[in-house]
Design a protein around this motif. Structure first.
Motif, PDB file in Angstrom:
ATOM      1  N   THR A  11       0.839  -1.194   0.000  1.00 13.98           N
ATOM      2  CA  THR A  11       0.000   0.000   0.000  1.00 13.98           C
ATOM      3  C   THR A  11       0.881   1.253   0.000  1.00 13.98           C
ATOM      4  O   THR A  11       1.819   1.348   0.790  1.00 13.98           O
ATOM      5  N   ASP A  42      -0.912   3.798  -8.431  1.00 12.57           N
ATOM      6  CA  ASP A  42      -0.599   3.755  -7.004  1.00 12.57           C
ATOM      7  C   ASP A  42      -1.439   2.670  -6.342  1.00 12.57           C
ATOM      8  O   ASP A  42      -2.650   2.587  -6.581  1.00 12.57           O
ATOM      9  N   LEU A  44      -3.541   1.647  -3.588  1.00 12.70           N
ATOM     10  CA  LEU A  44      -4.266   2.326  -2.519  1.00 12.70           C
ATOM     11  C   LEU A  44      -4.779   1.346  -1.468  1.00 12.70           C
ATOM     12  O   LEU A  44      -4.797   1.660  -0.275  1.00 12.70           O
ATOM     13  N   HIS A  45      -5.201   0.160  -1.913  1.00 16.39           N
ATOM     14  CA  HIS A  45      -5.766  -0.800  -0.961  1.00 16.39           C
ATOM     15  C   HIS A  45      -5.719  -2.209  -1.557  1.00 16.39           C
ATOM     16  O   HIS A  45      -5.958  -2.386  -2.754  1.00 16.39           O
ATOM     17  N   VAL A  55      -7.623  -1.878  -4.945  1.00 18.53           N
ATOM     18  CA  VAL A  55      -8.011  -0.505  -5.272  1.00 18.53           C
ATOM     19  C   VAL A  55      -6.746   0.232  -5.697  1.00 18.53           C
ATOM     20  O   VAL A  55      -5.780   0.316  -4.935  1.00 18.53           O
ATOM     21  N   LEU A  56      -6.763   0.747  -6.926  1.00 21.81           N
ATOM     22  CA  LEU A  56      -5.614   1.465  -7.471  1.00 21.81           C
ATOM     23  C   LEU A  56      -5.947   2.937  -7.670  1.00 21.81           C
ATOM     24  O   LEU A  56      -7.111   3.297  -7.874  1.00 21.81           O
ATOM     25  N   GLY A  57      -4.902   3.753  -7.648  1.00 25.87           N
ATOM     26  CA  GLY A  57      -5.035   5.151  -8.017  1.00 25.87           C
ATOM     27  C   GLY A  57      -4.458   5.357  -9.400  1.00 25.87           C
ATOM     28  O   GLY A  57      -3.326   4.949  -9.673  1.00 25.87           O
ATOM     29  N   THR A  61      -7.896   9.045 -10.039  1.00 27.92           N
ATOM     30  CA  THR A  61      -9.126   8.249 -10.015  1.00 27.92           C
ATOM     31  C   THR A  61      -8.892   6.946  -9.264  1.00 27.92           C
ATOM     32  O   THR A  61      -7.826   6.328  -9.386  1.00 27.92           O
ATOM     33  N   ARG A  62      -9.875   6.523  -8.477  1.00 24.65           N
ATOM     34  CA  ARG A  62      -9.799   5.248  -7.764  1.00 24.65           C
ATOM     35  C   ARG A  62     -10.449   4.156  -8.601  1.00 24.65           C
ATOM     36  O   ARG A  62     -11.586   4.307  -9.059  1.00 24.65           O
ATOM     37  N   LEU A  63      -9.715   3.066  -8.803  1.00 24.70           N
ATOM     38  CA  LEU A  63     -10.225   1.925  -9.549  1.00 24.70           C
ATOM     39  C   LEU A  63     -10.235   0.703  -8.642  1.00 24.70           C
ATOM     40  O   LEU A  63      -9.226   0.355  -8.052  1.00 24.70           O
ATOM     41  N   ALA A  64     -11.380   0.045  -8.548  1.00 28.23           N
ATOM     42  CA  ALA A  64     -11.505  -1.161  -7.732  1.00 28.23           C
ATOM     43  C   ALA A  64     -11.901  -2.325  -8.625  1.00 28.23           C
ATOM     44  O   ALA A  64     -12.814  -2.204  -9.456  1.00 28.23           O
TER      45      ALA A  64
END
Length: 253
Positions: A11, A42, A44-45, A55-57, A61-64
């Protein structure tokens, strides 16, 4: 850095997408989300136990998406901007050795620590012989090649606890932790012999490179300035005595 699947990142890590498995039936879905080769993402989670999602940045934008999709994305972790700046500040960009600024701080700390505990410590000051002639004859690009090669050869003669730094120009300093004067001399001579035995570019069959080394050991009550000054005086003595040799401050003139 080694290539990883995206779900192997930590993370907060940033990575470059290297490849997306073309055999994956959901490749189009990943690409429609903006994930493609060359993009920076990035982590993110990452939740492998409960939601089974990543979960990517991506560009703010957040992509899950599910781990089953994440396993098809191959990435190369990259250093953060801060880490890159830190390395630029502490390491010589040509040789990869610590630079003088960083070495100064480490040396001062280590010398105080070893002096307080009355433990042995030594310093070597090494200078490539006739380096100006190399630059004048073959050019500065050739000189850079020699500096890089010298750092590799000298480093190969050291132990894991030793520290090699580029002190300036063609001069290198070596910190030898837990090392008495006799051991320091042996390590210095090992460096000298390895350098002498290797043909450096751009010489090829034209000749060999040599190095002169001054060795100094930390004395009771000694400090940073005294130790480095003694190693420098010993180096001058090695140069004055004909080069391609190791000298100590206690050597007779």
């Amino acid at each position: 850095m080694a290539l990883l699947h995206i779900n192997e990142l930590y993370t907060g890590e940033t990575a470059e997408i290297v490849a997306i498995n073309s055999n994956c039936s959901d490749t189009r879905r990943l690409r429609d989300m903006g994930l493609r080769e060359g993009r920076m993402v990035d982590m993110l989670h990452f939740d492998p136990l409960v939601s089974h999602k990543v979960v990517l940045g991506l560009d703010g934008t957040r992509l899950a998406f599910p781990l089953t999709l994440a396993a098809h994305i191959v990435v190369r972790p990259i250093k953060s901007h801060f880490e890159t700046l830190r390395d630029m500040a502490n390491y010589d960009q040509l040789t990869g050795c610590l630079n003088r600024h960083a070495a100064n701080m480490i040396l001062r700390h280590e010398i105080r620590r070893y002096a307080d505990q009355e433990l042995p410590l030594a310093v070597l000051m090494a200078d490539i012989d006739h380096f100006k002639k190399v630059n004048d004859t073959f050019g500065h690009t050739a000189g850079d090649q020699i500096l890089k090669k010298f750092a590799q050869v000298a480093g190969s003669a050291l132990r894991r606890c030793d520290m090699l730094c580029r002190w300036g120009g063609e001069e290198f300093l070596v910190l030898l932790r837990g090392t008495v004067e006799e051991e320091a001399f042996q390590i210095a001579d090992r460096i000298r012999r390895r350098v002498e035995s290797i043909t450096f570019p751009p010489y090829d069959a034209c000749g060999l490179l040599t190095v002169s080394i001054g060795s100094a050991a930390l004395l009771p009550g000694g400090n940073f300035e005294q130790l480095v000054a003694e190693a420098d005086k010993a180096l001058y003595r090695a140069k004055h005595a004909g080069r391609n040799r190791v000298a100590t401050i206690s050597d007779e003139c």
